[in-house]
Design an enzyme around this catalytic site. Structure first.
Site, PDB file in Angstrom:
ATOM      1  N   ASP A  12       0.605  -0.827  -0.167  1.00 27.71           N
ATOM      2  CA  ASP A  12       0.252   0.433  -0.062  1.00 27.71           C
ATOM      3  C   ASP A  12       1.159   0.887   0.178  1.00 27.71           C
ATOM      4  O   ASP A  12       1.061   2.610  -0.595  1.00 27.71           O
ATOM      5  CB  ASP A  12      -1.012  -0.163   1.058  1.00 27.71           C
ATOM      6  CG  ASP A  12      -2.333  -1.357   0.974  1.00 27.71           C
ATOM      7  OD1 ASP A  12      -2.527  -0.982  -0.322  1.00 27.71           O
ATOM      8  OD2 ASP A  12      -3.229  -0.644   2.167  1.00 27.71           O
TER       9      ASP A  12
ATOM     10  N   ARG B   4       2.286   4.909  16.458  1.00 26.84           N
ATOM     11  CA  ARG B   4       1.975   6.358  15.915  1.00 26.84           C
ATOM     12  C   ARG B   4       2.256   7.519  16.148  1.00 26.84           C
ATOM     13  O   ARG B   4       2.527   8.225  14.792  1.00 26.84           O
ATOM     14  CB  ARG B   4       0.087   5.398  15.282  1.00 26.84           C
ATOM     15  CG  ARG B   4      -0.441   4.870  14.167  1.00 26.84           C
ATOM     16  CD  ARG B   4       0.631   3.390  14.476  1.00 26.84           C
ATOM     17  NE  ARG B   4       0.462   2.352  13.140  1.00 26.84           N
ATOM     18  CZ  ARG B   4       1.290   1.357  12.823  1.00 26.84           C
ATOM     19  NH1 ARG B   4       2.067   1.295  13.674  1.00 26.84           N
ATOM     20  NH2 ARG B   4       0.404   0.762  12.218  1.00 26.84           N
TER      21      ARG B   4
ATOM     22  N   ASP C 131      -5.274   3.464  13.978  1.00 26.27           N
ATOM     23  CA  ASP C 131      -4.202   4.065  13.156  1.00 26.27           C
ATOM     24  C   ASP C 131      -4.343   5.700  12.133  1.00 26.27           C
ATOM     25  O   ASP C 131      -3.862   6.501  12.973  1.00 26.27           O
ATOM     26  CB  ASP C 131      -3.145   3.173  12.198  1.00 26.27           C
ATOM     27  CG  ASP C 131      -2.601   1.893  13.059  1.00 26.27           C
ATOM     28  OD1 ASP C 131      -2.279   2.465  14.031  1.00 26.27           O
ATOM     29  OD2 ASP C 131      -2.778   0.554  12.708  1.00 26.27           O
TER      30      ASP C 131
ATOM     31  N   SER D  93      -3.001  -9.123   7.892  1.00 24.81           N
ATOM     32  CA  SER D  93      -2.215  -7.787   7.560  1.00 24.81           C
ATOM     33  C   SER D  93      -1.836  -7.402   9.389  1.00 24.81           C
ATOM     34  O   SER D  93      -1.801  -8.313  10.526  1.00 24.81           O
ATOM     35  CB  SER D  93      -3.254  -6.899   8.190  1.00 24.81           C
ATOM     36  OG  SER D  93      -2.869  -5.407   8.495  1.00 24.81           O
TER      37      SER D  93
HETATM   38  N1  ARG Z   1      -5.837  -3.795  16.216  1.00 22.99           N
HETATM   39  C1  ARG Z   1      -4.280  -2.763  17.211  1.00 22.99           C
HETATM   40  C2  ARG Z   1      -4.906  -1.176  17.953  1.00 22.99           C
HETATM   41  O1  ARG Z   1      -5.360  -0.957  17.251  1.00 22.99           O
HETATM   42  C3  ARG Z   1      -3.527  -2.894  15.921  1.00 22.99           C
HETATM   43  C4  ARG Z   1      -3.497  -2.437  14.887  1.00 22.99           C
HETATM   44  C5  ARG Z   1      -2.347  -2.963  13.280  1.00 22.99           C
HETATM   45  N2  ARG Z   1      -2.019  -1.905  12.542  1.00 22.99           N
HETATM   46  C6  ARG Z   1      -2.514  -2.569  11.186  1.00 22.99           C
HETATM   47  N3  ARG Z   1      -2.188  -1.388  10.785  1.00 22.99           N
HETATM   48  N4  ARG Z   1      -2.391  -3.319  11.011  1.00 22.99           N
HETATM   49  O2  ARG Z   1      -3.669  -1.136  18.113  1.00 22.99           O
END
Ligand code: ARG
Length: 398
Positions: free
Chosen positions: A14, A94, A123, A174
Site C-alpha cells: 500500500d 503511531r 491508526d 495484516s
Molecule cells: N488493533 C490494533 C490497534 O488498533 C492493531 C492495529 C494494527 N495496525 C495495522 N495497520 N495492522 O492498535
C-alpha cells in the site's frame, strides 16, 4: 515547483503504491520516511523500493531508543493494557512516527504529511490527531482512503509502474510489528470463532521444555536488568521475547472495540511486553502504598484508552503521566519469573524499599503489632453497618 509530501513508508504494497499514486494523481513530490521501531526490517531493500516507486528522497530514522525511552517506558509505568489485554503495540508507535513525520516535513519544507491507513482502523486516528497536535499547520493526506483500489488493483498498479511487490511478502494476514510486539489481523482470523492457525505466530512458537527462571530488575518503575545484567529497555524487551516466547507465553486472542466503532478480532504476540508488565505490576504490589495502588489501578485503564484512541499528545494524557511518574519513585527491586511450557508467572519478588514488613505480616512470632488496637478499630469500622442492621431488626423501616 511541485508541493512536497512526507509519507510514512513501511515498504509494503500500500505505501509503495501510495508513493507513485500521490506523484501521478496529486502531482506532488513524495519524501518517504521509514521509521525503525525494532520491527527488524531490511532497510536497504525498503530504501530501494521507495526510490523505485518514485520517492524523491528516502529517510530512514532509527527511533528504537526513543521508542523505548519515551513510549514503551511510560506504558510500563502505567501497566498499560487496552481492554485489560492488549499492550498497545501499534497504538504506541503511531504518535512517534507522527513526530518524525512532522520533523521530516520541516526539514524538507513539505506542506503536508501522509499515511497509508484505511478508513476503518485506529491508526489513521492516531496519525492524524498526533500530527494536528504537533503541527496544526500541516495538511494530512490519506491516499489509501481516497483511492478505490482492491488489493488486486494495487498489485496491478504496482506492476504497471515497475514497483517491485514480489518482494513484499504475500501473507494472508495484516501484520504490524515493533519492539513491543506483533499484531495480526485479517484472513481466517476475521471469523472470531475460528481458532488461529499456528502460522499466525512467530514470537511464541513453543519450543522450550525445561523450566527456567529469569530475574527482572527495576529502578523507579523502569526495567533495567535481566538476570543481574544491566540492559537498556530496547535490549531488554527482545531478550525477554527470546527467553519467554519459546514457552508459548505472550499470546492474546481478543475481539476489541476500535475507536471507529467497529469490533475486530485481533491476535497479539507480545511475550516480552506481557512478561515485563506482569513483573512491574507485581513489584508495585510490594512497593506502592495502598491508596496510591488503588487509585493508580483506576487510572491505568484510562491511560490505555487515551493512547489507544490516538490522544498521546493531549492534556489529560500528560496529566496522567505526571501522576504515574510520581507513583514510580520507589518501584525498585527484582521480580523472579518462572517459565515452563505454556506459561510464565511471577514466582517471587524483593525490594530494598519494600513496604512488606515481615514483623507485621507474620502469624507465627511475637510481633510489634498491637492486637488490642484491632478491637476498637473493627468495632468503629463496622458501626454504620451495625446501626443499619439493628434498625432492620426493629422492623421500623424509616
Ligand atoms: N488493533 C490494533 C490497534 O488498533 C492493531 C492495529 C494494527 N495496525 C495495522 N495497520 N495492522 O492498535
Amino acid at each position: 515547483m511541485p508541493e512536497r509530501v512526507v509519507l510514512a513508508y513501511s515498504g509494503g504494497l500500500d505505501t509503495s503504491v501510495a508513493v507513485r499514486w500521490m506523484t501521478e494523481e496529486m502531482g506532488v513530490e513524495v519524501v518517504a520516511l521509514a521509521v525503525d521501531l525494532g520491527q527488524g526490517g531490511e532497510w536497504t531493500t525498503v530504501r530501494e523500493r521507495a526510490l523505485k516507486a518514485g520517492a524523491v528522497e528516502v529517510v530512514v530514522a532509527d527511533a528504537r531508543e526513543e521508542f523505548a525511552r519515551e513510549f514503551v517506558a511510560p506504558a510500563v509505568r502505567a501497566n498499560a493494557l487496552y481492554e485489560g489485554k492488549y499492550p498497545l503495540v501499534s497504538s504506541l508507535s503511531r504518535p512517534l512516527i507522527a513526530k518524525h513525520l512532522v520533523a521530516t516535513a520541516r526539514e524538507y519544507r513539505a506542506g503536508a504529511v501522509a499515511h497509508g491507513c484505511t478508513g476503518k482502523g485506529n491508526d489513521q486516528v492516531r496519525f492524524e490527531v498526533s500530527v494536528r497536535a504537533l503541527a496544526p499547520d500541516l495538511d494530512v493526506v490519506a491516499p489509501v482512503r481516497s483511492w478505490k483500489f482492491t488489493r488486486e488493483d494495487a498489485i496491478e498498479y504496482a506492476a504497471k509502474y515497475g514497483i517491485p511487490v514480489s518482494a513484499t511478502k504475500k501473507s494472508p494476514y495484516s501484520v504490524d510489528q515493533n519492539l513491543w510486539g506483533r499484531t495480526v489481523e485479517c484472513g481466517v482470523l476475521e471469523d472470531p470463532w475460528e481458532m488461529p492457525p499456528e502460522d499466525v505466530y512467530e514470537l511464541t512458537v513453543p519450543r522450550a521444555e525445561e523450566p527456567r527462571e529469569l530475574v527482572v530488575g527495576f529502578e523507579s518503575g523502569l526495567p533495567v536488568s535481566l538476570d543481574g545484567r544491566a540492559m537498556t529497555l530496547e535490549q531488554l524487551v527482545p531478550a525477554l521475547d527470546q527467553a519467554v516466547g519459546p514457552y508459548g507465553f505472550g499470546r492474546v486472542d481478543m475481539v476489541e472495540n476500535r475507536r471507529v466503532g467497529i469490533k475486530s478480532r485481533e491476535i497479539y504476540e507480545c511475550p516480552g511486553a506481557l512478561a515485563l508488565l506482569m513483573a512491574h505490576a507485581d513489584l508495585e504490589g510490594m512497593t506502592l502504598e495502598r491508596d496510591v495502588a488503588h487509585e493508580k489501578a483506576r487510572l491505568e485503564p484510562r491511560w490505555a484508552e487515551l493512547v489507544y484512541d490516538g490522544l498521546w499528545y493531549s492534556p489529560l494524557k500528560s496529566a496522567l503521566d505526571a501522576f504515574m511518574n510520581e507513583t514510580q519513585r520507589h518501584v525498585s527491586g527484582e521480580v523472579r519469573l518462572r517459565c515452563q511450557p505454556g506459561t510464565c508467572y511471577v514466582a517471587g519478588r524483593r525490594s530494598p524499599v519494600s513496604l512488606y514488613e515481615h514483623d507485621l505480616a507474620t502469624y507465627t512470632a511475637a510481633d510489634r503489632f498491637r492486637h488490642q488496637d484491632a478491637e476498637g478499630f473493627v468495632r468503629i469500622f463496622g458501626l454504620s453497618v451495625e446501626t443499619w442492621a439493628r434498625r432492620q431488626g426493629t422492623g421500623t423501616s424509616a
